[in-house]
Design a protein around this motif. Structure first.
Motif, PDB file in Angstrom:
ATOM      1  N   ARG A  61      13.445   6.816   4.142  1.00  0.00           N
ATOM      2  CA  ARG A  61      12.795   6.157   5.276  1.00  0.00           C
ATOM      3  C   ARG A  61      13.029   6.941   6.566  1.00  0.00           C
ATOM      4  O   ARG A  61      12.131   7.066   7.411  1.00  0.00           O
ATOM      5  N   HIS A  78       6.270  11.093  10.155  1.00  0.00           N
ATOM      6  CA  HIS A  78       5.117  10.305  10.595  1.00  0.00           C
ATOM      7  C   HIS A  78       4.795  10.562  12.065  1.00  0.00           C
ATOM      8  O   HIS A  78       3.632  10.410  12.482  1.00  0.00           O
ATOM      9  N   ASP A  83      -3.396   9.085   6.976  1.00  0.00           N
ATOM     10  CA  ASP A  83      -2.954   7.816   6.400  1.00  0.00           C
ATOM     11  C   ASP A  83      -1.459   7.901   6.096  1.00  0.00           C
ATOM     12  O   ASP A  83      -1.002   8.819   5.405  1.00  0.00           O
ATOM     13  N   ALA A  84      -0.693   6.953   6.612  1.00  0.00           N
ATOM     14  CA  ALA A  84       0.755   6.962   6.396  1.00  0.00           C
ATOM     15  C   ALA A  84       1.103   6.902   4.914  1.00  0.00           C
ATOM     16  O   ALA A  84       2.095   7.495   4.472  1.00  0.00           O
ATOM     17  N   ALA A  85       0.295   6.191   4.132  1.00  0.00           N
ATOM     18  CA  ALA A  85       0.568   6.079   2.699  1.00  0.00           C
ATOM     19  C   ALA A  85       0.467   7.430   1.996  1.00  0.00           C
ATOM     20  O   ALA A  85       1.196   7.698   1.034  1.00  0.00           O
ATOM     21  N   ALA A 115      10.798   9.975   6.449  1.00  0.00           N
ATOM     22  CA  ALA A 115       9.406   9.572   6.631  1.00  0.00           C
ATOM     23  C   ALA A 115       9.126   9.243   8.097  1.00  0.00           C
ATOM     24  O   ALA A 115       8.073   9.598   8.635  1.00  0.00           O
ATOM     25  N   ASP A 132       0.826  -1.211   0.000  1.00  0.00           N
ATOM     26  CA  ASP A 132       0.000   0.000   0.000  1.00  0.00           C
ATOM     27  C   ASP A 132       0.856   1.255   0.000  1.00  0.00           C
ATOM     28  O   ASP A 132       0.511   2.252  -0.618  1.00  0.00           O
ATOM     29  N   SER A 133       1.970   1.227   0.718  1.00  0.00           N
ATOM     30  CA  SER A 133       2.843   2.393   0.789  1.00  0.00           C
ATOM     31  C   SER A 133       3.611   2.567  -0.516  1.00  0.00           C
ATOM     32  O   SER A 133       4.187   1.602  -1.041  1.00  0.00           O
ATOM     33  N   ASP A 178       3.732   9.206   2.699  1.00  0.00           N
ATOM     34  CA  ASP A 178       4.781   8.580   1.896  1.00  0.00           C
ATOM     35  C   ASP A 178       4.682   9.015   0.436  1.00  0.00           C
ATOM     36  O   ASP A 178       5.702   9.270  -0.228  1.00  0.00           O
ATOM     37  N   ASP A 238       7.152   1.370  -0.064  1.00  0.00           N
ATOM     38  CA  ASP A 238       7.251  -0.092  -0.103  1.00  0.00           C
ATOM     39  C   ASP A 238       7.111  -0.606  -1.532  1.00  0.00           C
ATOM     40  O   ASP A 238       7.756  -1.585  -1.928  1.00  0.00           O
TER      41      ASP A 238
END
Length: 289
Positions: free
Chosen positions: A98, A105, A111-113, A101, A10-11, A116, A14
């Motif tokens: 990362r 965060h 939403d974290a996505a 982020a 989802d990210s 990102d 990622d």
């Protein structure tokens, strides 16, 4: 009904890692020939896979010359050689992205996505157009562009942002000045002959649009250094014209004629250089024919 791959992350960060793994494994992984990056870089040399090169850079955090050489090559490839190298460039910067982020965060309730995605967008914008490879530390400039984009999302939503150091603060520290429409001044300069019409769009793209110089030079069929020198010359002429009021007031017919003659001289000089270069590279057989 839409069909999605349940295994796809989802990210966005990622997802880049997953795509990078696909590009760097198997019988023909993406590699870099470190011997082509120039002498005295401090790199180990030879052909190295990108994951191995990323690990080497992480183990040598003070290898600034090596890092700059690698990243200049990665940015050029991302701008000129297709989407696989764009994925590779993002993945090579993933450890730093990362870290950024993770800090952002901590102040984000959404939403974290989404955060990102904003970080990735900032990085990609800088990768495509913003980072000037003539300046040092392109890797740091790219990663900070990602940080700024994420920080701006938090600012717009009113979220708190943990800041470890004042230099992480982004955005202007003085008010914006309403400079108007500089593209109109540049077009007026072209009509006066301060720059040639063939240079108008490249100049606007580079100086006002802040686009990357490598694709523009490739499109024009000249080297990056030649285009940079040409743009610097235009900068000097425009600065002089602004100081003299040529772009903001009425220009006399005599001055207009002088500027047009200067433009014709530059075009002839440029054409003469190209003709001389072609003659030098022509083979004896082609010249006899």
């Amino acid at each position: 009904m839409t069909v999605s791959n349940p295994d796809w992350p989802d990210s966005p960060l990622d997802a880049v890692d997953a795509a990078f793994a696909a590009l760097t494994t198997g019988p023909d992984p993406m590699t870099l020939d470190l011997d082509t990056l120039g002498p005295d870089t401090g790199l180990p040399g030879g052909v190295m896979t990108l994951p191995a090169l990323r690990d080497w850079l992480l183990r040598h955090p003070r290898a600034y010359t090596a890092r700059d050489a690698v990243w200049r090559d990665l940015v050029r490839r991302a701008r000129l050689d297709g989407p696989s190298w764009v994925i590779a460039a993002v993945a090579m910067a993933m450890p730093a992205l990362r870290r950024h982020a993770g800090r952002l965060h901590a102040g984000w309730s959404g939403d974290a996505a989404d955060l990102d995605a904003e970080i990735l967008t900032g990085f990609l914008t800088a990768l495509r157009d913003r980072v000037d490879l003539a300046k040092p530390a392109p890797h740091a400039a790219l990663c900070m562009a990602g940080w700024r984009a994420g920080h701006e999302l938090l600012r717009r939503t009113g979220s708190a942002v943990p800041v470890e150091h004042v230099e992480h603060l982004t955005g202007p520290r003085i008010p914006h000045v309403p400079y108007g429409h500089p593209d109109l001044l540049v077009r007026r300069a072209a009509r006066l002959g301060l720059l040639e019409h063939t240079d108008l769009d490249p100049y606007i793209d580079l100086r006002l649009g802040q686009r990357a110089i490598e694709p523009i030079a490739a499109r024009l069929g000249i080297t990056v250094d030649a285009l940079r020198k040409r743009m610097n010359g235009i900068d000097e002429r425009l600065a002089d014209a602004l100081a003299k009021g040529l772009l903001t007031s009425v220009v006399s017919p005599k001055t207009r004629e002088y500027l047009q003659n200067q433009s014709v001289h530059r075009i002839r000089t440029r054409t003469g250089r190209v003709t001389t270069r072609l003659r030098r590279t022509a083979s004896p057989a082609a010249a006899a024919a």
